[in-house]
Design a protein around this motif. Structure first.
Motif, PDB file in Angstrom:
ATOM      1  N   ARG A 127       0.842  -1.200   0.000  1.00  0.00           N
ATOM      2  CA  ARG A 127       0.000   0.000   0.000  1.00  0.00           C
ATOM      3  C   ARG A 127       0.873   1.244   0.000  1.00  0.00           C
ATOM      4  O   ARG A 127       1.798   1.368   0.818  1.00  0.00           O
ATOM      5  CB  ARG A 127      -0.944  -0.012   1.202  1.00  0.00           C
ATOM      6  CG  ARG A 127      -2.016  -1.090   1.091  1.00  0.00           C
ATOM      7  CD  ARG A 127      -2.969  -1.080   2.276  1.00  0.00           C
ATOM      8  NE  ARG A 127      -4.082  -2.003   2.043  1.00  0.00           N
ATOM      9  CZ  ARG A 127      -4.046  -3.305   2.290  1.00  0.00           C
ATOM     10  NH1 ARG A 127      -2.930  -3.827   2.789  1.00  0.00           N
ATOM     11  NH2 ARG A 127      -5.087  -4.072   2.046  1.00  0.00           N
ATOM     12  N   GLU A 179       0.497   5.222   0.330  1.00  0.00           N
ATOM     13  CA  GLU A 179      -0.439   6.251   0.776  1.00  0.00           C
ATOM     14  C   GLU A 179       0.262   7.602   0.803  1.00  0.00           C
ATOM     15  O   GLU A 179       1.400   7.714   1.268  1.00  0.00           O
ATOM     16  CB  GLU A 179      -0.978   5.917   2.159  1.00  0.00           C
ATOM     17  CG  GLU A 179      -1.694   4.568   2.226  1.00  0.00           C
ATOM     18  CD  GLU A 179      -2.088   4.196   3.642  1.00  0.00           C
ATOM     19  OE1 GLU A 179      -3.177   4.610   4.078  1.00  0.00           O
ATOM     20  OE2 GLU A 179      -1.280   3.507   4.289  1.00  0.00           O
ATOM     21  N   ALA A 221     -14.094  12.275  -7.613  1.00  0.00           N
ATOM     22  CA  ALA A 221     -14.850  11.036  -7.824  1.00  0.00           C
ATOM     23  C   ALA A 221     -15.113  10.782  -9.304  1.00  0.00           C
ATOM     24  O   ALA A 221     -15.076   9.640  -9.765  1.00  0.00           O
ATOM     25  CB  ALA A 221     -16.171  11.092  -7.056  1.00  0.00           C
ATOM     26  N   LEU A 269     -11.833   9.410 -10.947  1.00  0.00           N
ATOM     27  CA  LEU A 269     -11.254   8.183 -10.407  1.00  0.00           C
ATOM     28  C   LEU A 269     -11.360   6.989 -11.349  1.00  0.00           C
ATOM     29  O   LEU A 269     -10.390   6.224 -11.485  1.00  0.00           O
ATOM     30  CB  LEU A 269     -11.910   7.862  -9.058  1.00  0.00           C
ATOM     31  CG  LEU A 269     -11.136   6.914  -8.131  1.00  0.00           C
ATOM     32  CD1 LEU A 269      -9.763   7.483  -7.810  1.00  0.00           C
ATOM     33  CD2 LEU A 269     -11.919   6.687  -6.839  1.00  0.00           C
ATOM     34  N   GLU A 294      -5.522  -1.581  -6.963  1.00  0.00           N
ATOM     35  CA  GLU A 294      -6.704  -0.813  -6.572  1.00  0.00           C
ATOM     36  C   GLU A 294      -6.274   0.592  -6.180  1.00  0.00           C
ATOM     37  O   GLU A 294      -5.181   0.796  -5.648  1.00  0.00           O
ATOM     38  CB  GLU A 294      -7.427  -1.489  -5.399  1.00  0.00           C
ATOM     39  CG  GLU A 294      -7.897  -2.900  -5.702  1.00  0.00           C
ATOM     40  CD  GLU A 294      -8.473  -3.598  -4.477  1.00  0.00           C
ATOM     41  OE1 GLU A 294      -8.458  -2.956  -3.390  1.00  0.00           O
ATOM     42  OE2 GLU A 294      -8.919  -4.753  -4.597  1.00  0.00           O
ATOM     43  N   GLU A 339      -7.726   4.175  -4.293  1.00  0.00           N
ATOM     44  CA  GLU A 339      -8.744   4.902  -3.535  1.00  0.00           C
ATOM     45  C   GLU A 339      -8.229   6.313  -3.295  1.00  0.00           C
ATOM     46  O   GLU A 339      -7.047   6.522  -3.014  1.00  0.00           O
ATOM     47  CB  GLU A 339      -9.005   4.212  -2.193  1.00  0.00           C
ATOM     48  CG  GLU A 339      -9.387   2.746  -2.306  1.00  0.00           C
ATOM     49  CD  GLU A 339      -9.422   2.072  -0.944  1.00  0.00           C
ATOM     50  OE1 GLU A 339     -10.056   2.638  -0.031  1.00  0.00           O
ATOM     51  OE2 GLU A 339      -8.791   1.014  -0.807  1.00  0.00           O
ATOM     52  N   SER A 340      -9.143   7.287  -3.438  1.00  0.00           N
ATOM     53  CA  SER A 340      -8.699   8.664  -3.274  1.00  0.00           C
ATOM     54  C   SER A 340      -9.867   9.533  -2.838  1.00  0.00           C
ATOM     55  O   SER A 340     -11.031   9.232  -3.123  1.00  0.00           O
ATOM     56  CB  SER A 340      -8.102   9.193  -4.584  1.00  0.00           C
ATOM     57  OG  SER A 340      -7.582  10.488  -4.403  1.00  0.00           O
ATOM     58  N   GLU A 341      -9.520  10.615  -2.153  1.00  0.00           N
ATOM     59  CA  GLU A 341     -10.511  11.595  -1.717  1.00  0.00           C
ATOM     60  C   GLU A 341      -9.891  12.975  -1.877  1.00  0.00           C
ATOM     61  O   GLU A 341      -8.791  13.220  -1.356  1.00  0.00           O
ATOM     62  CB  GLU A 341     -10.915  11.338  -0.271  1.00  0.00           C
ATOM     63  CG  GLU A 341     -12.057  12.226   0.202  1.00  0.00           C
ATOM     64  CD  GLU A 341     -12.517  11.874   1.597  1.00  0.00           C
ATOM     65  OE1 GLU A 341     -13.224  12.680   2.211  1.00  0.00           O
ATOM     66  OE2 GLU A 341     -12.143  10.775   2.069  1.00  0.00           O
ATOM     67  N   THR A 350      -4.328   9.967  -1.512  1.00  0.00           N
ATOM     68  CA  THR A 350      -4.608   8.807  -2.355  1.00  0.00           C
ATOM     69  C   THR A 350      -3.913   7.589  -1.773  1.00  0.00           C
ATOM     70  O   THR A 350      -2.820   7.692  -1.201  1.00  0.00           O
ATOM     71  CB  THR A 350      -4.115   9.050  -3.799  1.00  0.00           C
ATOM     72  OG1 THR A 350      -4.750  10.215  -4.315  1.00  0.00           O
ATOM     73  CG2 THR A 350      -4.421   7.860  -4.698  1.00  0.00           C
ATOM     74  N   ARG A 351      -4.569   6.425  -1.930  1.00  0.00           N
ATOM     75  CA  ARG A 351      -3.947   5.169  -1.521  1.00  0.00           C
ATOM     76  C   ARG A 351      -4.025   4.188  -2.678  1.00  0.00           C
ATOM     77  O   ARG A 351      -5.107   3.897  -3.200  1.00  0.00           O
ATOM     78  CB  ARG A 351      -4.637   4.568  -0.301  1.00  0.00           C
ATOM     79  CG  ARG A 351      -3.988   3.247   0.140  1.00  0.00           C
ATOM     80  CD  ARG A 351      -4.535   2.755   1.446  1.00  0.00           C
ATOM     81  NE  ARG A 351      -5.918   2.301   1.315  1.00  0.00           N
ATOM     82  CZ  ARG A 351      -6.623   1.780   2.327  1.00  0.00           C
ATOM     83  NH1 ARG A 351      -6.074   1.680   3.532  1.00  0.00           N
ATOM     84  NH2 ARG A 351      -7.861   1.406   2.144  1.00  0.00           N
ATOM     85  N   SER A 372      -3.227   0.302  -3.752  1.00  0.00           N
ATOM     86  CA  SER A 372      -2.981  -1.034  -3.190  1.00  0.00           C
ATOM     87  C   SER A 372      -2.579  -1.976  -4.313  1.00  0.00           C
ATOM     88  O   SER A 372      -3.289  -2.092  -5.311  1.00  0.00           O
ATOM     89  CB  SER A 372      -4.241  -1.556  -2.483  1.00  0.00           C
ATOM     90  OG  SER A 372      -4.616  -0.692  -1.425  1.00  0.00           O
TER      91      SER A 372
END
Length: 437
Positions: free
Chosen positions: A353, A355, A363, A366, A405, A407-409, A414-415, A417
């Motif tokens: 991971r 990060e 969104a 993404l 994978e 994931e972000s906000e 952001t992360r 994986s």
């Protein structure tokens, strides 16, 4: 569930034939029953005409009078049991009733202000008729079973050449180079398909050959100057006249040459589809450190802290060049979009991971971050890339079977994986061997 072409052809033939057989049997049954009723009606009509003529000519032949029915009752053949009183309410004409579990016909006709009841028993005939109908339906069932067997056999003959073509195509896919001979096939459609496939196979072979030549040329043309740069850097490092800043610049050039060599190796592996070759145990922490080295100054100038939170002896089974380019692109992407906070690498349960505390991704952007030439915020990244880094990461991960994978906000980071299989126990990496030596 997928079925073979032979099964589908046999199923269609069987279903169609069975439907036709059943329809024919039901049609014959309906027609026979209608003809039976017409025959019985004609027999009764002729018999009644003769009986009435005889009774009028000789009244002594009249049967006994039945006061309950207010008429005369006669039988066409053997004597019957007494008719029920409800017969009196029947209208004139021919009627079918059940008497003592037998179906009988009763003809009611007027006779000299009274009525004549003529009883006919066709039960034996109707029993034989039903037996014939049952035999017809049983024969239909036997023919249906025979149809299934014949349809499966005939479908094998029909798809025989298609199955042969499939075997030849599979042989070509497994490495055969001889084109398919269309003279082996009789059907015009299959001959056209074979010719089209041979043309497609020939063009694909030519394209693959051109690609091999291109990759060989690229390999030679890129590796030669990289080797020259690497050699020159090594010679410059041995020059005592070089100052501290010059040596730092030389080391940066050397690292860039190493990264370029790793990139060339990874891209050539992808071009040659060598997806399962050169997989070895590699020390993950050292790979991450190497990937972060080119961006150390950038991160230091921003005040971004880099954290490698994992056991330094963790080894993963991967292609070294491919993993290097993946880590380099991910580190580059994170360093460009992180202006404060930290960049953290961790490994647990087979997942690496990455990060960061950067600007994050919206969104709506993404789902497109792995598309070629896509940039989530071009105004913020102008001059820092063309949106191909993550596309290369995704292609490499798909080739080597590494699920990735993201994931972000926005505003929180952001992360990424990345699933990397851990190297099996007892496997030694080149890093470990060199450390021991």
């Amino acid at each position: 569930m997928r079925h073979s072409l032979r099964f589908k052809v046999a199923l269609v033939f069987s279903a169609l034939t069975i439907v036709l057989l059943v329809a024919q049997a039901l049609g014959v049954k309906t027609f026979a029953e209608a003809q039976e009723e017409k025959l019985i009606t004609a027999l009764i009509r002729d018999d009644i005409a003769n009986v009435m003529q005889g009774y009028r000519a000789n009244p002594a032949l009249l049967p006994p009078f039945d006061a309950r029915l207010n008429g005369y009752v006669s039988a066409a053949d053997q004597p019957l049991a007494a008719l029920p009183g409800s017969i009196r309410n029947l209208s004139e004409g021919t009627h079918e009733i059940v008497l003592d579990d037998r179906e009988i016909h009763v003809a009611v006709v007027p006779f000299e202000a009274r009525r004549l009841y003529r009883v006919y028993n066709f039960s034996v005939y109707e029993k034989q008729f039903r037996h014939v109908i049952d035999m017809l339906m049983a024969g239909t069932g036997i023919f249906a079973l025979l149809t299934i067997w014949l349809a499966y056999g005939l479908s094998g003959l029909l798809v025989r050449q298609v199955a042969g073509l499939a075997r030849q195509v599979k042989a070509l896919r497994l490495g055969g180079s001889t084109p398919i001979n269309p003279g082996k096939y009789d059907e015009v459609e299959l001959v056209g398909l074979v010719e089209a496939f041979n043309d497609y196979h020939r063009r694909m072979a030519d394209m693959i050959e051109r690609e091999k030549e291109f990759t060989c040329n690229v390999s030679h043309e890129l590796r030669t100057p990289l080797t020259t740069i690497k050699t020159s850097c090594e010679l410059l490092e041995q020059d005592a006249a070089q100052g501290t800043k010059s040596r730092a610049r030389i080391q940066q050039i050397e690292r860039a040459a190493d990264n370029m060599r790793e990139l060339v190796n990874a891209l050539l592996l992808l071009a040659r589809e060598e997806s399962t070759q050169n997989v070895e145990p590699v020390r993950l922490a050292r790979m991450i450190e190497t990937a972060l080295a080119p961006f150390a100054d950038r991160l230091a100038n921003k005040g971004v802290e880099t954290v490698i939170d994992m056991d330094r002896n963790v080894h993963v089974a991967a292609n070294r060049s491919a993993l290097a380019i993946v880590l380099s692109n991910l580190a580059d992407n994170a360093s460009r979009h992180t202006d404060r906070g930290h960049l953290r690498f961790s490994y647990a349960d087979g997942w690496l991971r990455i990060e960061d505390t950067g600007s994050g991704i919206s969104a709506h952007a993404l789902p497109h971050v792995f598309d070629r030439f896509y940039q989530a915020s071009p105004e913020q990244t102008a001059g820092h890339g063309v949106g191909i880094g993550l596309a290369i990461v995704k292609k490499i991960c798909d080739r080597y079977g590494w699920p990735v994978e993201l994931e972000s906000e926005p505003g929180r980071g952001t992360r990424v994986s990345l699933r990397l299989p851990a190297a099996g126990p007892g496997s030694a990496s080149p890093d470990a061997l060199s450390a021991v030596s």
